[in-house]
Structures are given as C-alpha cells and as structure tokens.
Design a protein around this motif. Structure first.
Motif, PDB file in Angstrom:
ATOM      1  N   ARG A   1      12.078  29.940 -25.311  1.00 43.80           N
ATOM      2  CA  ARG A   1      11.588  28.601 -25.577  1.00 43.80           C
ATOM      3  C   ARG A   1      12.580  27.774 -26.393  1.00 43.80           C
ATOM      4  N   ALA A   2      13.226  28.346 -27.412  1.00 41.27           N
ATOM      5  CA  ALA A   2      14.190  27.596 -28.228  1.00 41.27           C
ATOM      6  C   ALA A   2      15.344  27.088 -27.370  1.00 41.27           C
ATOM      7  N   ALA A   3      15.786  27.908 -26.422  1.00 34.89           N
ATOM      8  CA  ALA A   3      16.874  27.483 -25.527  1.00 34.89           C
ATOM      9  C   ALA A   3      16.436  26.276 -24.696  1.00 34.89           C
ATOM     10  N   ASP A   4      15.209  26.304 -24.200  1.00 37.71           N
ATOM     11  CA  ASP A   4      14.701  25.175 -23.422  1.00 37.71           C
ATOM     12  C   ASP A   4      14.637  23.902 -24.266  1.00 37.71           C
ATOM     13  N   ILE A   5      14.327  24.059 -25.542  1.00 34.86           N
ATOM     14  CA  ILE A   5      14.211  22.900 -26.429  1.00 34.86           C
ATOM     15  C   ILE A   5      15.567  22.226 -26.610  1.00 34.86           C
ATOM     16  N   VAL A   6      16.628  23.000 -26.877  1.00 33.96           N
ATOM     17  CA  VAL A   6      17.942  22.344 -27.039  1.00 33.96           C
ATOM     18  C   VAL A   6      18.407  21.732 -25.725  1.00 33.96           C
ATOM     19  N   LEU A   7      18.073  22.346 -24.603  1.00 37.31           N
ATOM     20  CA  LEU A   7      18.466  21.791 -23.314  1.00 37.31           C
ATOM     21  C   LEU A   7      17.686  20.521 -22.986  1.00 37.31           C
ATOM     22  N   ILE A  38      14.533  26.675 -32.953  1.00 40.19           N
ATOM     23  CA  ILE A  38      13.742  27.867 -33.272  1.00 40.19           C
ATOM     24  C   ILE A  38      12.462  27.462 -34.002  1.00 40.19           C
ATOM     25  N   ARG A  39      12.569  26.514 -34.913  1.00 36.74           N
ATOM     26  CA  ARG A  39      11.389  26.063 -35.655  1.00 36.74           C
ATOM     27  C   ARG A  39      10.364  25.421 -34.732  1.00 36.74           C
ATOM     28  N   ILE A  40      10.810  24.569 -33.815  1.00 39.75           N
ATOM     29  CA  ILE A  40       9.881  23.947 -32.866  1.00 39.75           C
ATOM     30  C   ILE A  40       9.233  25.014 -32.001  1.00 39.75           C
ATOM     31  N   ALA A  41      10.029  25.977 -31.514  1.00 39.59           N
ATOM     32  CA  ALA A  41       9.490  27.060 -30.688  1.00 39.59           C
ATOM     33  C   ALA A  41       8.499  27.916 -31.466  1.00 39.59           C
ATOM     34  N   SER A  42       8.631  27.934 -32.798  1.00 42.15           N
ATOM     35  CA  SER A  42       7.717  28.705 -33.654  1.00 42.15           C
ATOM     36  C   SER A  42       6.476  27.906 -34.037  1.00 42.15           C
ATOM     37  N   GLY A  43       6.374  26.668 -33.556  1.00 33.66           N
ATOM     38  CA  GLY A  43       5.198  25.864 -33.829  1.00 33.66           C
ATOM     39  C   GLY A  43       5.320  24.975 -35.058  1.00 33.66           C
ATOM     40  N   CYS A  44       6.525  24.829 -35.607  1.00 36.00           N
ATOM     41  CA  CYS A  44       6.745  24.001 -36.803  1.00 36.00           C
ATOM     42  C   CYS A  44       7.528  22.755 -36.438  1.00 36.00           C
ATOM     43  N   ASP A  45       7.416  21.738 -37.285  1.00 33.34           N
ATOM     44  CA  ASP A  45       8.341  20.614 -37.176  1.00 33.34           C
ATOM     45  C   ASP A  45       9.691  21.101 -37.693  1.00 33.34           C
ATOM     46  N   SER A  51      12.640  28.052 -43.735  1.00 28.44           N
ATOM     47  CA  SER A  51      13.117  28.973 -42.706  1.00 28.44           C
ATOM     48  C   SER A  51      11.905  29.698 -42.143  1.00 28.44           C
ATOM     49  N   THR A  52      12.007  30.136 -40.896  1.00 26.49           N
ATOM     50  CA  THR A  52      10.899  30.852 -40.264  1.00 26.49           C
ATOM     51  C   THR A  52      11.284  32.313 -40.039  1.00 26.49           C
ATOM     52  N   PRO A  53      10.301  33.181 -39.830  1.00 29.53           N
ATOM     53  CA  PRO A  53      10.628  34.566 -39.494  1.00 29.53           C
ATOM     54  C   PRO A  53      11.506  34.668 -38.245  1.00 29.53           C
ATOM     55  N   ALA A  54      11.298  33.762 -37.300  1.00 24.93           N
ATOM     56  CA  ALA A  54      12.122  33.783 -36.086  1.00 24.93           C
ATOM     57  C   ALA A  54      13.580  33.456 -36.413  1.00 24.93           C
ATOM     58  N   GLU A  55      13.814  32.540 -37.368  1.00 25.77           N
ATOM     59  CA  GLU A  55      15.188  32.245 -37.792  1.00 25.77           C
ATOM     60  C   GLU A  55      15.813  33.460 -38.466  1.00 25.77           C
ATOM     61  N   GLN A  56      15.027  34.153 -39.279  1.00 25.72           N
ATOM     62  CA  GLN A  56      15.538  35.358 -39.926  1.00 25.72           C
ATOM     63  C   GLN A  56      15.931  36.398 -38.880  1.00 25.72           C
ATOM     64  N   PRO A 134       9.231  33.963 -28.921  1.00 24.81           N
ATOM     65  CA  PRO A 134      10.611  33.513 -28.998  1.00 24.81           C
ATOM     66  C   PRO A 134      11.146  32.898 -27.717  1.00 24.81           C
ATOM     67  N   ARG A 135      10.579  33.225 -26.587  1.00 26.40           N
ATOM     68  CA  ARG A 135      11.019  32.813 -25.251  1.00 26.40           C
ATOM     69  C   ARG A 135      12.248  31.995 -25.265  1.00 26.40           C
TER      70      ARG A 135
END
Length: 135
Positions: A1-7, A38-45, A51-56, A134-135
């Motif tokens: 999902r994070a990859a789709d967001i930057v694209l 990563i933050r958007i994909a994790s449901g955050c602004d 930082s999010t657990p996904a960023e870690q 994380p998709r």
C-alpha cells in the motif's frame, strides 16, 4: 500500500510531504516521502505522529538488507524506558529519511523497495500489520 501511495500521490525528498500541495488537496493526497507513505498506509496522517511501528519495521528491514549503515545503539546507555522508546522511534524516522533523501534515489526505487519490504515483512509472524497492513 505505501508503494501505491507514493506512485499515486507523488514523491518528495527533503520533507515529509509537499505542504503546498497538502493545503490544496489534503495531507493524505499530497506527495509524500517514504515515511509519509508508510504513515498513510498505517491509517495516520503523514504529519500526525512521530513514527509508526511500520516505519520501525521498514527501517530495520533497510538495515538488514544493507541499505543503511548499521547504526550504533546509543540507547544501550539510557536507563529510562520511555526515553529509549522515543529515541528508537526517532531513529527509525531519521534512517528512512536519509535513505529516501539520497541524491541518487528515484521514485521507482522507493516504490520497489517499499513493495519488497512489505512482502518480506508480511511473512514475519511477529510483524504488526496495523489497520490496513503493509501492502
């Protein structure tokens, strides 16, 4: 999902997001760096949390795959668990920012690396996928 967001949104270097674009289209639709995606994909602004657990997890994955220097751990000499936790979260953000902002980095590299990391991390039983994964 994070990859789709930057694209889809666009990608930036040197900032968490394109604040001018965010004023026009909203923070979740503005161009973002890898941390922001990563933050958007994790449901955050993107600018909502430190930082999010996904960023870690992504920062650790980058280090495991030789994309970051293995950092020394300054937290080993700190006894206060709250300060250690805060320092670890901040380090994750900074390591991803350094990787994202490398002058030779490209959007294609960012998207491909986010996808590869998401696939690898999804296979780990201990990885917390958050609300959307994380998709």
């Amino acid at each position: 999902r994070a990859a789709d967001i930057v694209l889809l949104n666009g990608w930036v270097q040197g900032a968490l997001l394109d604040y001018d674009a965010a004023a026009r289209v909203g923070v979740r639709a503005a161009p973002v760096c890898a941390n922001g995606a990563i933050r958007i994909a994790s449901g955050c602004d993107p600018d909502e949390v430190l930082s999010t657990p996904a960023e870690q997890a992504f920062a650790a994955w980058l280090s495991e795959h030789g994309m970051l220097p293995t950092p020394s751990d300054p937290c080993r000499v700190i006894d206060d668990p709250a300060i250690v936790h805060l320092a670890e979260w901040w380090a994750s953000f900074e390591h991803i920012a350094e990787w994202n902002d490398h002058p030779a980095r490209t959007l294609a590299q960012v998207a491909a690396t986010l996808r590869r990391a998401a696939r690898d991390l999804a296979r780990r039983p201990s990885f917390d996928h958050g609300e959307e994964g994380p998709r």
